[in-house]
Design an enzyme around this catalytic site. Structure first.
Site, PDB file in Angstrom:
ATOM      1  N   ASP A 100       5.598  74.670  69.882  1.00  0.00           N
ATOM      2  CA  ASP A 100       4.813  75.867  69.576  1.00  0.00           C
ATOM      3  C   ASP A 100       5.025  76.320  68.135  1.00  0.00           C
ATOM      4  OD1 ASP A 100       3.221  78.082  69.807  1.00  0.00           O
ATOM      5  OD2 ASP A 100       4.544  79.194  71.125  1.00  0.00           O
ATOM      6  N   ASP A 331      -1.912  77.721  65.412  1.00  0.00           N
ATOM      7  CA  ASP A 331      -0.999  77.860  66.540  1.00  0.00           C
ATOM      8  C   ASP A 331      -1.189  76.743  67.544  1.00  0.00           C
ATOM      9  OD1 ASP A 331       0.680  78.730  68.520  1.00  0.00           O
ATOM     10  OD2 ASP A 331      -0.558  80.416  69.131  1.00  0.00           O
TER      11      ASP A 331
END
Length: 450
Positions: A100, A331
């Protein structure tokens, strides 16, 4: 309708924190000549994915409460490639973890953790859906506890992770660091996927979730203890030659009932991953914020996400709406592109037949065989098209068992100073993104069609 696999996660510090990030036009240069990036020192294949966590889109409101070949790992995929995973070894124990770029903590669920539902009632550990029994700190000869502090993450939908912190040896794809601070939560309200047991956060230290209190209800910006995330530690320890990592996320095959999709790309530490590249590339500054005012600053900047300015979104009819915006984060922990409301509305109207907005979910649904309009993102004056295959996503089935689909570019809210937007996996499938944590720059390189 079954929408659980569409959910996305925004990891933030405790809900009581008082940081305040304000959207702005960056005073840094709009674009730079693309950096010359060598082959990676460590290449880690991504070999599976798992279902997305609960909506990062809805949880963006939480952000507004804050101011504050070697060396390459293969990534994997499961459940319609909703989340990218790789193996991480901590204290000699190996787990599957989420990759992430939109959060900063490395955490693993603790062995003998207690599971709760979202209303706070105890449940069996199976209910939380972790992919293992958890990290056994007692079985690690290198683990050192961090006393009198707590690890605490809260989610807007009621999910939470809370517990202790410690230091241990962490390895990802051959890149090894020692004395890495990690979260080892032993209390969890978690809608797990049965695959991952934690997360590897790659964003800045301002988003880490350590607090100088043992009482999670008292976690706030006043007792927040930022620390170096995994890759930042690697750079400081000299474990990697160059202060940047690259991410190449492959789109997966939508195979009904498939639980795993292999070879979904790479995370490359210290250079570029082994994928075919186009000549189009640009290096742009990451937006920073003043720690005291929340305004753009070149002298006392604090960095949180990999945030960039978007020059334009281009699609049929895009000249009729304002399509430039800033405070957009790249992201890997979000499936969708989340763009300003007017952009999402105008673009989704160009599908044939048109995508329709479902008021209950806030998502644009579309015929799974619809004609996809062209869509590109301009960063630093360079144009990066998004493949049509990324713009229609399988959303599971409706109550009658019929397959339903949503579009890959969705409504991220009004284009106002207090909002944040996301270029997620829909965009990242088409580029290699290289994150330089020393110069605070982001290089985006177009991939050849695959």
């Amino acid at each position: 309708m079954v929408l659980a696999s569409l959910s996305v996660l925004l990891l933030v510090c405790a809900a009581t924190a008082e940081f305040n990030i304000v959207r702005h036009v960056s005073h840094a240069p709009r674009s730079l000549e693309p950096a010359v990036i060598p082959e990676a020192q460590f290449v880690v294949p991504i070999t599976s994915t798992a279902p997305r966590r609960k909506s990062k889109k809805s949880n963006l409101e939480s952000l507004r409460a804050f101011a504050a070949p070697n060396n390459t790992a293969v990534l994997e995929g499961a459940d319609f490639d909703q989340e990218y995973l790789t193996e991480v070894t901590v204290g000699g124990q190996t787990f599957t973890a989420i990759v992430d770029t939109g959060s900063s903590d490395t955490w693993l669920i603790n062995k003998d953790f207690k599971c709760f539902n979202l209303t706070g009632f105890p449940e069996s550990t199976e209910t939380c859906g972790f992919g293992s029994a958890g990290f056994d700190t007692n079985a690690s000869s290198t683990f050192q506890s961090f006393p009198k502090v707590s690890f605490n993450i809260s989610y807007g939908d009621g999910e939470f992770l809370s517990g202790g912190l410690g230091f241990d040896t962490v390895s990802v794809g051959g890149l090894t660091v020692t004395q890495q601070e990690i979260g080892v939560p032993d209390l969890a309200a978690w809608n797990g996927d049965g695959v991952n047991s934690g997360l590897i956060g790659l964003a800045y230290s301002g988003l880490t979730s350590a607090f100088n209190t043992t009482d999670p209800t008292k976690a706030s910006s006043k007792n927040h203890i930022p620390y170096d995330p995994f890759f930042f530690t690697a750079v400081k320890q000299g474990a990697v030659s160059n202060p940047f990592f690259s991410l190449a996320l492959n789109r997966g095959a939508l195979v009904v009932n498939a639980t795993e999709d292999l070879n979904l790309g790479f995370i490359a530490f210290g250079g570029m991953p082994p994928v075919d590249l186009d000549k189009t590339a640009v290096t742009v500054p990451v937006q920073g914020y003043s720690a005291s005012t929340g305004e753009p600053s070149s002298t006392d900047a604090v960095f949180f996400y990999y945030t960039v300015d978007v020059d334009a979104y281009t699609f049929p009819g895009s000249t009729k709406v304002a399509t430039s915006n800033n405070n957009t984060i790249l992201d890997s922990g979000t499936t969708l592109n989340l763009v300003p409301t007017k952009v999402a509305k105008a673009y989704n109207a160009q599908f044939v037949p048109k995508a329709t907005l479902d008021r209950d979910s806030g998502l644009y649904f579309v015929d799974c065989n619809a004609t996809v309009p062209a869509f590109s993102v301009t960063l630093g004056g360079k144009v990066f098209p998004i493949d049509a295959r990324d713009q229609i996503l399988d959303a599971g089935t409706d109550d009658d068992g019929n397959t339903v689909c949503i579009t890959g570019t969705q409504d991220g809210g009004a284009d106002t100073p207090d909002n944040v937007f996301i270029l997620g996996d829909v965009f990242l499938h088409n580029v290699v993104s290289t994150f330089n944590i020393q110069t605070n720059e982001l290089t985006v390189t177009r991939r050849k069609k695959y």
